[in-house]
Design a protein around this motif. Structure first.
Motif, PDB file in Angstrom:
ATOM      1  N   THR A   1       9.227 -21.527  60.475  1.00 34.64           N
ATOM      2  CA  THR A   1       9.627 -20.134  60.226  1.00 34.64           C
ATOM      3  C   THR A   1       8.393 -19.248  60.128  1.00 34.64           C
ATOM      4  N   ARG A   2       7.397 -19.742  59.433  1.00 31.49           N
ATOM      5  CA  ARG A   2       6.146 -19.003  59.218  1.00 31.49           C
ATOM      6  C   ARG A   2       5.485 -18.685  60.574  1.00 31.49           C
ATOM      7  N   ASN A   3       5.423 -19.671  61.426  1.00 19.54           N
ATOM      8  CA  ASN A   3       4.792 -19.457  62.737  1.00 19.54           C
ATOM      9  C   ASN A   3       5.589 -18.449  63.566  1.00 19.54           C
ATOM     10  N   TYR A   4       6.920 -18.521  63.448  1.00 21.29           N
ATOM     11  CA  TYR A   4       7.773 -17.575  64.184  1.00 21.29           C
ATOM     12  C   TYR A   4       7.515 -16.137  63.692  1.00 21.29           C
ATOM     13  N   ILE A   5       7.449 -15.990  62.384  1.00 19.72           N
ATOM     14  CA  ILE A   5       7.242 -14.648  61.796  1.00 19.72           C
ATOM     15  C   ILE A   5       5.861 -14.123  62.182  1.00 19.72           C
ATOM     16  N   LYS A   6       4.848 -14.998  62.131  1.00 12.25           N
ATOM     17  CA  LYS A   6       3.489 -14.558  62.475  1.00 12.25           C
ATOM     18  C   LYS A   6       3.414 -14.160  63.954  1.00 12.25           C
ATOM     19  N   ASP A   7       4.104 -14.914  64.811  1.00 13.83           N
ATOM     20  CA  ASP A   7       4.123 -14.540  66.243  1.00 13.83           C
ATOM     21  C   ASP A   7       4.747 -13.153  66.426  1.00 13.83           C
ATOM     22  N   LYS A   8       5.846 -12.928  65.721  1.00  7.94           N
ATOM     23  CA  LYS A   8       6.527 -11.620  65.823  1.00  7.94           C
ATOM     24  C   LYS A   8       5.582 -10.507  65.348  1.00  7.94           C
ATOM     25  N   MET A   9       4.902 -10.765  64.242  1.00  6.65           N
ATOM     26  CA  MET A   9       3.991  -9.745  63.690  1.00  6.65           C
ATOM     27  C   MET A   9       2.910  -9.415  64.723  1.00  6.65           C
ATOM     28  N   MET A  10       2.379 -10.470  65.402  1.00  4.84           N
ATOM     29  CA  MET A  10       1.334 -10.214  66.403  1.00  4.84           C
ATOM     30  C   MET A  10       1.913  -9.472  67.604  1.00  4.84           C
ATOM     31  N   GLU A  11       3.154  -9.851  67.993  1.00  3.06           N
ATOM     32  CA  GLU A  11       3.830  -9.166  69.112  1.00  3.06           C
ATOM     33  C   GLU A  11       3.959  -7.673  68.795  1.00  3.06           C
TER      34      GLU A  11
ATOM     35  N   GLU B   1       1.892  -5.914  67.148  1.00  3.17           N
ATOM     36  CA  GLU B   1       0.529  -5.350  66.992  1.00  3.17           C
ATOM     37  C   GLU B   1       0.109  -5.198  65.525  1.00  3.17           C
ATOM     38  N   LEU B   2       0.564  -6.101  64.700  1.00  2.76           N
ATOM     39  CA  LEU B   2       0.167  -6.077  63.282  1.00  2.76           C
ATOM     40  C   LEU B   2      -0.994  -7.046  63.065  1.00  2.76           C
ATOM     41  N   THR B   3      -1.842  -6.732  62.107  1.00  2.34           N
ATOM     42  CA  THR B   3      -2.915  -7.662  61.736  1.00  2.34           C
ATOM     43  C   THR B   3      -2.330  -8.652  60.745  1.00  2.34           C
ATOM     44  N   VAL B   4      -2.390  -9.943  61.061  1.00  2.31           N
ATOM     45  CA  VAL B   4      -1.671 -10.957  60.279  1.00  2.31           C
ATOM     46  C   VAL B   4      -2.606 -11.713  59.329  1.00  2.31           C
ATOM     47  N   ARG B   5      -2.146 -11.934  58.074  1.00  2.00           N
ATOM     48  CA  ARG B   5      -2.910 -12.797  57.169  1.00  2.00           C
ATOM     49  C   ARG B   5      -1.935 -13.458  56.205  1.00  2.00           C
ATOM     50  N   GLU B   6      -2.396 -14.501  55.509  1.00  2.00           N
ATOM     51  CA  GLU B   6      -1.611 -15.154  54.459  1.00  2.00           C
ATOM     52  C   GLU B   6      -2.420 -15.133  53.177  1.00  2.00           C
ATOM     53  N   ASP B   7      -1.763 -15.078  52.033  1.00  2.00           N
ATOM     54  CA  ASP B   7      -2.525 -15.081  50.768  1.00  2.00           C
ATOM     55  C   ASP B   7      -2.548 -16.508  50.199  1.00  2.00           C
ATOM     56  N   GLY B   8      -3.106 -16.669  49.008  1.00  2.00           N
ATOM     57  CA  GLY B   8      -3.270 -18.000  48.415  1.00  2.00           C
ATOM     58  C   GLY B   8      -1.985 -18.613  47.892  1.00  2.00           C
ATOM     59  N   LEU B   9      -0.853 -17.915  48.133  1.00  2.00           N
ATOM     60  CA  LEU B   9       0.468 -18.474  47.745  1.00  2.00           C
ATOM     61  C   LEU B   9       1.239 -18.892  49.000  1.00  2.00           C
ATOM     62  N   GLY B  10       0.763 -18.362  50.163  1.00  2.00           N
ATOM     63  CA  GLY B  10       1.496 -18.605  51.409  1.00  2.00           C
ATOM     64  C   GLY B  10       2.374 -17.431  51.807  1.00  2.00           C
ATOM     65  N   ASN B  11       2.300 -16.305  51.043  1.00  2.00           N
ATOM     66  CA  ASN B  11       3.002 -15.090  51.507  1.00  2.00           C
ATOM     67  C   ASN B  11       2.343 -14.633  52.813  1.00  2.00           C
ATOM     68  N   ILE B  12       3.178 -14.109  53.738  1.00  2.00           N
ATOM     69  CA  ILE B  12       2.664 -13.699  55.051  1.00  2.00           C
ATOM     70  C   ILE B  12       2.662 -12.169  55.119  1.00  2.00           C
ATOM     71  N   PHE B  13       1.572 -11.572  55.567  1.00  2.00           N
ATOM     72  CA  PHE B  13       1.466 -10.111  55.658  1.00  2.00           C
ATOM     73  C   PHE B  13       1.147  -9.702  57.094  1.00  2.00           C
ATOM     74  N   GLY B  14       1.802  -8.620  57.540  1.00  2.00           N
ATOM     75  CA  GLY B  14       1.482  -8.030  58.854  1.00  2.00           C
ATOM     76  C   GLY B  14       1.216  -6.549  58.629  1.00  2.00           C
TER      77      GLY B  14
END
Ligand code: HGY
Ligand code: MN
Ligand code: MN
Ligand code: MN
Length: 419
Positions: free
Chosen positions: A49-59, A61-74
């Motif tokens: 799920t995480r990889n799918y969400i990160k791919d969408k965020m990149m699609e 044009e968002l800058t993607v990162r994760e924090d030390g809990l595993g929350n995903i940000f775009g």
């Protein structure tokens, strides 16, 4: 049910199709295919799920990162350095055998708002940031609201590190198993978040019964989660006379059967639930010597919750003099929350501008929005749940309702990011 939706244009049809596709795509990432969504935090289903969400965020044009809990940000590229973000999102974990919409509906709506910013080449003053939060349900590590509490600082680093799942695996071990870096920062300074917006399925019957497509959430119920342990003595099921037993499971059954009355006596919508129970050693011919079970207590008013907690302690302590050891550990305590009136008014204003009927509504479910309301202004929308069902495979919401949410949040986000 006659659906009320904004005027159907090509854009609307395309948006609905995109939402439906993402819901279906994400629903595949489950440990219980055919029996609902089971997506535990830091599991392989989480990783897919995480990889799918990160791919969408990149699609988008968002800058993607994760924090030390595993929350995903775009994040839509900064326009003004260090300006606080308008943060939109929800969680992507699930309860065991849950539905496909609880959490992901809000993540997908947030992603589609970012897609509209990208498609319209908007350059906001305040950054638009999308977040997909971990462990809101608490299905793996207990308590819940872990991703938002870690960001808001109400879950300390040491408490986070001490959490273990039922197999004794710690959060840190589970994170590293899927390649997440738990050494990254967790707490997020409140000054970096201008507003938090969350769309969620109602998980109740009100909007559908009123035939209203949008609920603007005004208050969220207070929640306490206890983990109760009752310890007695193991023994042989065949050779131990009935008057010489200290049976932890029979005593637990007596305790649990008394819990509903504690909520009913409080009234005013107070509810109590035991949803999880473990018997040790769990042998058919062994008198159980330990039982561990959950007690979930909710009410719109804090006084009711604290009274019920006190009564639960009195009830379990009353078995101490019968040779049992009992204890109740508090895994989560969230007082009732009132959401920001200004943001609520802005959400209503945009519903009206878009011609989308709405009503005010309160939430009997807990949400990450209640955690963020301690550190920033928060707005929350509900969409109807079919037959009010949730936390079960039958959970369903109409993608056209979610598309309404995208359009409302898009208008609100343009205003708040000062496009
Ligand atoms: O339990 C709740 O209210 C939410 O679904 N975590
Ligand atoms: Mn949820
Ligand atoms: Mn839930
Ligand atoms: Mn009262």
């Amino acid at each position: 049910m006659r659906a009320i939706f904004v005027r159907k244009e090509e854009f609307q049809v395309r948006l609905v199709e995109r939402i439906e596709k993402q819901i279906n795509d994400l629903s595949r990432f489950t440990a219980t295919p055919g029996k609902g969504t089971t997506r535990l935090t830091y599991s392989k289903e989480d990783l897919l799920t995480r990889n799918y969400i990160k791919d969408k965020m990149m699609e988008y044009e968002l800058t993607v990162r994760e924090d030390g809990l595993g929350n995903i940000f775009g994040k839509l590229a900064d326009t003004v350095k260090d300006a606080p973000s308008v943060l939109i999102g929800s969680h992507f974990d699930s309860v065991p055998n849950g539905g496909a919409y609880d959490g992901p509906a809000g993540v997908i709506v947030a992603l589609e708002v970012a897609a509209l910013f990208a498609e319209n080449r908007l350059r906001p003053i305040y950054p638009l940031e999308i977040v997909a939060l971990i462990e809101e349900e608490g299905s793996r590590f207990g308590g819940g609201l872990m991703g938002s509490r870690g960001m808001a600082g109400s879950l300390s680093e040491e408490d986070f590190k001490s959490l273990k799942d039922e197999d004794g695996i710690t959060t840190i071990e589970a994170m590293s198993k899927i390649g997440l870096d738990s050494s990254l920062p967790k707490k997020r300074a409140a000054r970096t978040i201008k507003t938090f917006l969350e769309l969620h399925i109602e998980q109740g019957p009100i909007l559908e019964e009123k035939n209203i497509p949008i609920g603007v959430v005004e208050a969220i119920v207070g929640i306490t989660q206890l983990e109760v342990t009752v310890e007695g003595k193991a023994g042989h099921a065949g050779t131990t006379p009935m008057d010489r037993r200290t049976d932890a499971l029979v005593t637990t059954a007596n305790i649990i059967s008394r819990l509903p009355d504690l909520a009913i006596e409080e009234g005013e919508g107070t509810v109590i639930t035991t949803g999880r129970l473990h018997v040790f050693p769990n042998g058919a011919n062994v008198i159980p010597d330990k039982v561990v079970f959950s007690v979930d207590i909710r009410s719109g008013k804090e006084e009711h919750i604290s009274r019920v907690i006190k009564k639960v302690h009195e009830l379990i302590d009353s078995y101490q003099d019968q040779g049992f050891q009992t204890k109740a550990e508090q895994l989560l305590y969230m007082p009732p929350k009132i959401l920001n009136e200004e943001i609520g008014a802005l959400l209503k204003e945009k519903c009206a501008d878009l011609g989308i009927p709405y009503c005010s509504i309160n939430s009997g479910a807990g949400h990450d929005a209640m955690v963020f309301s301690d550190v920033t202004d928060v707005g929350m929308l509900f969409v109807p749940s079919k037959a009010g069902l949730s936390h079960c495979p039958e959970e369903y919401s109409d993608a056209r309702h979610l598309a309404n949410g995208v359009q409302i949040f898009y208008e609100v986000a343009k205003r708040l990011t000062e496009v």
